[in-house]
Design a protein around this motif. Sequence first.
Motif, PDB file in Angstrom:
ATOM      1  N   ARG A 102      -2.463   8.899  -1.510  1.00  0.00           N
ATOM      2  CA  ARG A 102      -2.088   9.782  -2.603  1.00  0.00           C
ATOM      3  C   ARG A 102      -0.421   9.240  -3.077  1.00  0.00           C
ATOM      4  O   ARG A 102       0.066   9.591  -4.106  1.00  0.00           O
ATOM      5  CB  ARG A 102      -1.701  11.119  -2.522  1.00  0.00           C
ATOM      6  N   LEU A 103       0.011   8.309  -2.176  1.00  0.00           N
ATOM      7  CA  LEU A 103       1.443   8.192  -2.336  1.00  0.00           C
ATOM      8  C   LEU A 103       1.309   6.630  -3.415  1.00  0.00           C
ATOM      9  O   LEU A 103       2.368   6.161  -3.789  1.00  0.00           O
ATOM     10  CB  LEU A 103       2.143   7.510  -1.067  1.00  0.00           C
ATOM     11  N   ALA A 104       0.449   6.061  -3.539  1.00  0.00           N
ATOM     12  CA  ALA A 104       0.284   4.547  -4.385  1.00  0.00           C
ATOM     13  C   ALA A 104       0.733   4.732  -5.677  1.00  0.00           C
ATOM     14  O   ALA A 104       0.209   5.674  -6.288  1.00  0.00           O
ATOM     15  CB  ALA A 104      -1.169   4.356  -4.029  1.00  0.00           C
ATOM     16  N   ASP A 105       1.591   3.985  -5.995  1.00  0.00           N
ATOM     17  CA  ASP A 105       1.840   3.903  -7.417  1.00  0.00           C
ATOM     18  C   ASP A 105       2.485   2.455  -7.373  1.00  0.00           C
ATOM     19  O   ASP A 105       2.567   1.508  -6.580  1.00  0.00           O
ATOM     20  CB  ASP A 105       3.010   5.083  -7.775  1.00  0.00           C
ATOM     21  N   ALA A 106       3.233   2.203  -8.800  1.00  0.00           N
ATOM     22  CA  ALA A 106       3.572   0.800  -8.966  1.00  0.00           C
ATOM     23  C   ALA A 106       4.573   0.246  -7.979  1.00  0.00           C
ATOM     24  O   ALA A 106       5.024  -0.806  -7.654  1.00  0.00           O
ATOM     25  CB  ALA A 106       4.204   0.734 -10.469  1.00  0.00           C
ATOM     26  N   ALA A 107       5.354   1.166  -7.364  1.00  0.00           N
ATOM     27  CA  ALA A 107       6.424   0.849  -6.463  1.00  0.00           C
ATOM     28  C   ALA A 107       6.131   0.948  -5.051  1.00  0.00           C
ATOM     29  O   ALA A 107       6.921   0.863  -4.244  1.00  0.00           O
ATOM     30  CB  ALA A 107       7.868   1.537  -6.792  1.00  0.00           C
ATOM     31  N   HIS A 108       4.881   1.827  -4.894  1.00  0.00           N
ATOM     32  CA  HIS A 108       4.746   1.964  -3.490  1.00  0.00           C
ATOM     33  C   HIS A 108       3.281   1.436  -3.213  1.00  0.00           C
ATOM     34  O   HIS A 108       2.167   1.639  -3.917  1.00  0.00           O
ATOM     35  CB  HIS A 108       4.420   3.498  -3.404  1.00  0.00           C
ATOM     36  N   LEU A 109       3.060   0.111  -2.320  1.00  0.00           N
ATOM     37  CA  LEU A 109       1.897  -0.444  -1.924  1.00  0.00           C
ATOM     38  C   LEU A 109       1.315   0.001  -0.596  1.00  0.00           C
ATOM     39  O   LEU A 109       1.877   0.101   0.358  1.00  0.00           O
ATOM     40  CB  LEU A 109       2.396  -1.938  -1.995  1.00  0.00           C
ATOM     41  N   VAL A 110      -0.117   0.482  -0.620  1.00  0.00           N
ATOM     42  CA  VAL A 110      -0.601   1.157   0.383  1.00  0.00           C
ATOM     43  C   VAL A 110      -1.255  -0.034   1.231  1.00  0.00           C
ATOM     44  O   VAL A 110      -2.068  -0.823   0.566  1.00  0.00           O
ATOM     45  CB  VAL A 110      -1.668   2.095   0.202  1.00  0.00           C
ATOM     46  N   ILE A 111      -0.878  -0.463   2.322  1.00  0.00           N
ATOM     47  CA  ILE A 111      -1.394  -1.544   3.159  1.00  0.00           C
ATOM     48  C   ILE A 111      -2.212  -0.803   4.289  1.00  0.00           C
ATOM     49  O   ILE A 111      -1.586  -0.434   5.561  1.00  0.00           O
ATOM     50  CB  ILE A 111      -0.204  -2.271   3.924  1.00  0.00           C
ATOM     51  N   SER A 112      -3.425  -0.361   4.127  1.00  0.00           N
ATOM     52  CA  SER A 112      -4.254   0.076   5.153  1.00  0.00           C
ATOM     53  C   SER A 112      -5.227  -0.751   5.607  1.00  0.00           C
ATOM     54  O   SER A 112      -5.625  -1.562   4.975  1.00  0.00           O
ATOM     55  CB  SER A 112      -4.979   1.407   4.230  1.00  0.00           C
ATOM     56  N   ASP A 113      -5.576  -0.445   6.947  1.00  0.00           N
ATOM     57  CA  ASP A 113      -6.694  -1.223   7.434  1.00  0.00           C
ATOM     58  C   ASP A 113      -8.138  -0.831   7.421  1.00  0.00           C
ATOM     59  O   ASP A 113      -8.934  -0.953   8.153  1.00  0.00           O
ATOM     60  CB  ASP A 113      -6.441  -1.555   9.257  1.00  0.00           C
ATOM     61  N   THR A 114      -8.176   0.447   6.695  1.00  0.00           N
ATOM     62  CA  THR A 114      -9.372   1.125   6.583  1.00  0.00           C
ATOM     63  C   THR A 114      -9.688   1.211   4.979  1.00  0.00           C
ATOM     64  O   THR A 114      -8.489   1.202   4.221  1.00  0.00           O
ATOM     65  CB  THR A 114      -9.464   2.545   6.920  1.00  0.00           C
ATOM     66  N   ALA A 115     -10.954   1.114   4.302  1.00  0.00           N
ATOM     67  CA  ALA A 115     -11.164   1.132   2.850  1.00  0.00           C
ATOM     68  C   ALA A 115     -11.567   2.613   2.611  1.00  0.00           C
ATOM     69  O   ALA A 115     -11.981   3.470   3.454  1.00  0.00           O
ATOM     70  CB  ALA A 115     -12.235   0.072   2.804  1.00  0.00           C
ATOM     71  N   TRP A 116     -11.537   2.893   1.402  1.00  0.00           N
ATOM     72  CA  TRP A 116     -12.310   4.118   0.834  1.00  0.00           C
ATOM     73  C   TRP A 116     -12.673   3.725  -0.837  1.00  0.00           C
ATOM     74  O   TRP A 116     -12.367   2.407  -1.129  1.00  0.00           O
ATOM     75  CB  TRP A 116     -11.235   5.153   0.743  1.00  0.00           C
ATOM     76  N   ASP A 117     -13.256   4.528  -1.489  1.00  0.00           N
ATOM     77  CA  ASP A 117     -13.872   4.111  -2.685  1.00  0.00           C
ATOM     78  C   ASP A 117     -12.538   3.888  -3.632  1.00  0.00           C
ATOM     79  O   ASP A 117     -11.733   4.419  -3.892  1.00  0.00           O
ATOM     80  CB  ASP A 117     -14.483   5.581  -3.279  1.00  0.00           C
ATOM     81  N   GLY A 118     -12.898   2.557  -4.128  1.00  0.00           N
ATOM     82  CA  GLY A 118     -11.899   2.159  -5.146  1.00  0.00           C
ATOM     83  C   GLY A 118     -10.814   1.259  -4.467  1.00  0.00           C
ATOM     84  O   GLY A 118      -9.729   0.576  -4.984  1.00  0.00           O
ATOM     85  N   TYR A 119     -10.798   1.125  -2.988  1.00  0.00           N
ATOM     86  CA  TYR A 119      -9.756   0.619  -2.216  1.00  0.00           C
ATOM     87  C   TYR A 119     -10.366  -0.369  -1.087  1.00  0.00           C
ATOM     88  O   TYR A 119     -10.495   0.182  -0.282  1.00  0.00           O
ATOM     89  CB  TYR A 119      -8.639   1.486  -1.684  1.00  0.00           C
ATOM     90  N   THR A 120     -10.791  -1.528  -1.485  1.00  0.00           N
ATOM     91  CA  THR A 120     -11.081  -2.343  -0.619  1.00  0.00           C
ATOM     92  C   THR A 120     -10.575  -3.678  -0.248  1.00  0.00           C
ATOM     93  O   THR A 120     -10.628  -4.339   0.761  1.00  0.00           O
ATOM     94  CB  THR A 120     -12.641  -2.786  -0.643  1.00  0.00           C
ATOM     95  N   ARG A 121      -9.639  -4.128  -1.395  1.00  0.00           N
ATOM     96  CA  ARG A 121      -9.209  -5.488  -1.370  1.00  0.00           C
ATOM     97  C   ARG A 121      -8.057  -5.708  -0.187  1.00  0.00           C
ATOM     98  O   ARG A 121      -8.236  -6.582   0.592  1.00  0.00           O
ATOM     99  CB  ARG A 121      -8.178  -5.641  -2.550  1.00  0.00           C
ATOM    100  N   VAL A 122      -7.031  -4.559   0.107  1.00  0.00           N
ATOM    101  CA  VAL A 122      -6.141  -4.849   1.207  1.00  0.00           C
ATOM    102  C   VAL A 122      -6.671  -4.866   2.564  1.00  0.00           C
ATOM    103  O   VAL A 122      -6.603  -5.666   3.445  1.00  0.00           O
ATOM    104  CB  VAL A 122      -4.929  -3.801   1.007  1.00  0.00           C
ATOM    105  N   PRO A 123      -7.792  -3.987   2.710  1.00  0.00           N
ATOM    106  CA  PRO A 123      -8.432  -3.995   4.053  1.00  0.00           C
ATOM    107  C   PRO A 123      -9.258  -5.008   4.398  1.00  0.00           C
ATOM    108  O   PRO A 123      -9.542  -5.605   5.591  1.00  0.00           O
ATOM    109  CB  PRO A 123      -9.511  -2.523   4.193  1.00  0.00           C
ATOM    110  N   GLY A 124      -9.901  -5.867   3.357  1.00  0.00           N
ATOM    111  CA  GLY A 124     -10.456  -7.039   3.623  1.00  0.00           C
ATOM    112  C   GLY A 124      -9.394  -8.212   3.985  1.00  0.00           C
ATOM    113  O   GLY A 124      -9.957  -8.976   4.991  1.00  0.00           O
TER     114      GLY A 124
END
Length: 382
Positions: A174-196
């Motif tokens: 929920r914190l993701a925006d233009a100035a906050h980059l989420v660097i997660s090691d797990t994926a969810w719907d619409g968020y797969t690029r970084v975990p890959g």
Amino acid sequence: MTTQTDQPRFYFNPAVQTFAAAVEPEVLEFHRKLPGYLPTPLVRAPRLAEALNVAEAWVKDEASRLGLPAYKILGASWATYRELDTRFGPFRPWQSLAELAAQLSPHRPLTLVAATDGNHGRAVARTARWLGLAAHILVPEDMVRARIQAIEEEGAQVQIVRGSYDDAVEASARLADAAHLVISDTAWDGYTRVPGWVIAGYSTIFQEIDAQLAQQGARPPHLVAAQMGVGSLAAAVVGHYRTPARQTQVAGVEPTRADCVLRSLEAGRPTEVPGPHTSMMAGLNCGNTSPLAWPLLQGGLSASMAIPDERAEQAMRLLAQDGVTSGESGAAGAGGLLELLAGSQAQASRRTLGITPQSTVLVISTEGATDPAAYARIVPTS
């Protein structure tokens, strides 16, 4: 409702698959530019081999990786670099982190955000510090103080989230925006690029292992144990070892009280294990499998097992006898092999996996003593 038990549980894949090899040599080249890069030791572990009744046991010791006590910096740093390059690059050629950080100056302020059970969040915070960025790390309410303090010492803001690791993941998204980059090691719907990219970052471990075994004239392992939280490391293990050329057996290990991968394999689909997740193997206390890792785990794990904390404690003491300082999650891979190859179902497990007294096994000790008080309690010094 899912019933939790402290009894070990097993799943064997009746149709294990292979996957096309995906070698990314630029990952290792990137890590070699980071401060203090050296390959971590690959340790021959005769006490563990004896306990498992195999010819050789190797331990990749990640107790000190780029100045941190766990392997997670490999995935966090590579994923951060690739995400920054995608959003703000392409970067000009650079040789030092200072040169790279200078290229980010026009885009500040930037904050890296991550949820963590400990090691991943500290790695993201360290990466942020290297690049002159801020870090906001979210942790579950049951995290031990020593791990929180270690993240704060990296200069990060730590937010304690009421609930489990999975609740912290949802809050971080929920914190993701233009100035906050989420660097997660797990994926969810619409968020797969970084975990890959996190998974790809772990490939440095296996490139090092290949070179180290070759230098010692040792044969590749017949069986590799991989810890499973959300499944990113295990997916990296499968991606490296379950190729047509190798076809090495891979066994996944997780706590009995956070066995989301095993239950997903039994169900044939991703299945949540609701919290609270109370294993001392804190880095593996996850209730959901990463959907990005799931296809590799479902197809590439020869075996999956859920082990009680006592097995991890036994493995910590055994690894210490072989000269490896391994924390609770770090020793889980060895604990899984103790259950699999020397436990109550060992005869059937060994037959299913083709493991004999002539076999070679590999475990990854993913962390050192990240909770010093717990380590001192579990592993006697005398």
